[in-house]
Design an enzyme around this catalytic site. Structure first.
Site, PDB file in Angstrom:
ATOM      1  N   PRO A  89       0.822  -1.221   0.000  1.00 37.09           N
ATOM      2  CA  PRO A  89       0.000   0.000   0.000  1.00 37.09           C
ATOM      3  C   PRO A  89       0.856   1.271   0.000  1.00 37.09           C
ATOM      4  CG  PRO A  89      -0.515  -1.400   1.909  1.00 37.09           C
ATOM      5  CD  PRO A  89       0.618  -2.047   1.188  1.00 37.09           C
ATOM      6  N   GLU A 116       2.134  -7.671   8.925  1.00 36.87           N
ATOM      7  CA  GLU A 116       2.032  -6.197   8.903  1.00 36.87           C
ATOM      8  C   GLU A 116       3.007  -5.548   7.942  1.00 36.87           C
ATOM      9  OE1 GLU A 116      -0.528  -4.492  10.282  1.00 36.87           O
ATOM     10  OE2 GLU A 116      -1.132  -6.579  10.627  1.00 36.87           O
ATOM     11  N   ARG A 154      -2.683  -9.565 -20.471  1.00 35.11           N
ATOM     12  CA  ARG A 154      -3.590  -9.112 -21.532  1.00 35.11           C
ATOM     13  C   ARG A 154      -2.855  -8.378 -22.653  1.00 35.11           C
ATOM     14  NH1 ARG A 154      -8.864  -9.092 -20.316  1.00 35.11           N
ATOM     15  NH2 ARG A 154      -9.326  -7.271 -21.591  1.00 35.11           N
ATOM     16  N   ASP A 169      -9.370  -1.703 -24.626  1.00 36.12           N
ATOM     17  CA  ASP A 169      -9.610  -1.770 -23.187  1.00 36.12           C
ATOM     18  C   ASP A 169      -9.676  -0.367 -22.610  1.00 36.12           C
ATOM     19  OD1 ASP A 169      -9.978  -4.318 -22.378  1.00 36.12           O
ATOM     20  OD2 ASP A 169      -7.892  -4.719 -21.863  1.00 36.12           O
TER      21      ASP A 169
HETATM   22  N1  ADE Z   1      -0.824  -5.193   0.106  1.00 38.01           N
HETATM   23  C1  ADE Z   1      -1.819  -4.860   0.956  1.00 38.01           C
HETATM   24  N2  ADE Z   1      -2.577  -3.892   0.469  1.00 38.01           N
HETATM   25  C2  ADE Z   1      -2.083  -3.578  -0.758  1.00 38.01           C
HETATM   26  C3  ADE Z   1      -2.438  -2.655  -1.770  1.00 38.01           C
HETATM   27  N3  ADE Z   1      -3.458  -1.819  -1.635  1.00 38.01           N
HETATM   28  N4  ADE Z   1      -1.679  -2.623  -2.876  1.00 38.01           N
HETATM   29  C4  ADE Z   1      -0.624  -3.439  -3.024  1.00 38.01           C
HETATM   30  N5  ADE Z   1      -0.241  -4.328  -2.108  1.00 38.01           N
HETATM   31  C5  ADE Z   1      -0.961  -4.408  -0.985  1.00 38.01           C
END
Ligand code: ADE
Length: 259
Positions: A89, A116, A154, A169
């Site tokens: 994230p 985590e 793809r 696409d």
């Molecule tokens: N791992 C956990 N959440 C994630 C996300 N939003 N994007 C990429 N990897 C992740």
């Protein structure tokens, strides 16, 4: 296209290799998905792959050694110089242009974290890029890694039956997809737009472009702003906004001009 995958749950990737378009691509050897499980590189009695974070805090982190060994096993298996991308994230946002860049690389190693997170030193030493699939947190990097595999596959020639599919696409043109219809012509008193049935391909194409523009304008103005619109697109959007009795149409659309 080679995908090396580092994951504690390699079986999850059967979702890619056993279903649909990616299954066929895998069977035909157009894509290769090779998994490496850090658990196989944990050498203590309990095959430990996680540990507590220094400084405290909730949850566990992935340990350095089993993860690094799995990444290095993937490197040995992959073509020389293959880049390592960690799903996180905290990464840069995945979009069509990044998917296209991964395809151009020809091979990629995807690291799917669990718990985590991952010890920062692994990221510094072994990882070229961190990539996020959106501003929300999932329980692991497996689903994001599969998003990358699916989207990149793809673009591999031959994976989609008709090459036009990939080019049409959503996002390949920087616009959202136009609405589509199949038989029957009327269902639940809803009919297919007349123009689609007209057989006039030039008009259909123009209608589709206009619908793509309207959708992108209404749902993703950010995309449209950064992409820009040309004179024809300006005209098509203006026609729509005027039909909605929106004021100052030119003033609004001037901010989108750019191509
Ligand atoms: N791992 C956990 N959440 C994630 C996300 N939003 N994007 C990429 N990897 C992740």
């Amino acid at each position: 296209m080679y995908f090396g995958v580092v994951s504690l749950f390699p079986q999850m990737f059967e979702a890619v290799t056993n279903y649909g378009v990616t299954r066929r691509a895998h069977e035909r050897g157009l894509i290769k998905v090779n998994c490496f499980n850090p658990r196989d590189y944990a050498y203590d009695k309990f095959k430990t792959v996680d540990d507590k974070p220094y400084g405290g805090g909730p949850g566990m982190l992935m340990k350095v050694q089993p993860l690094c060994d799995a990444i290095n096993a993937a490197r040995k298996d992959a073509p020389e110089g293959t880049k390592v991308v960690c799903m996180s994230p905290q990464g840069i946002a995945l979009d069509h242009s990044l998917v296209a860049r991964f395809h151009d690389w020809g091979s990629i190693i995807l690291v799917a974290g669990r718990y985590e997170g991952i010890d920062e030193r692994v990221l510094q030493k072994e990882v070229d890029l961190e990539v996020s699939i959106g501003d929300y947190v999932l329980s692991g990097g497996e689903l994001p890694a599969m998003c990358v595999i699916d989207a990149v596959s793809r673009l591999v020639p031959g994976v989609l039956g008709d090459i036009r599919n990939a080019e049409e696409d959503s996002f390949a043109k920087g616009l959202l997809h136009y609405p589509q219809y199949t038989r029957p012509e009327i269902v639940n008193q809803q009919s297919v737009p007349k123009i689609i049935l007209s057989g006039n391909h030039a008009q259909i194409e123009q209608w589709r472009l206009q619908q793509s523009l309207i959708r992108t304008y209404e749902r993703r103005p950010d995309l449209l702003k950064s992409r820009g619109i040309n004179k024809l697109e300006y005209k098509l959007l203006k026609e729509y906004l005027q039909s909605k009795n929106i004021q100052d149409v030119d003033k609004i659309l001037m901010t989108y001009l750019g191509r």
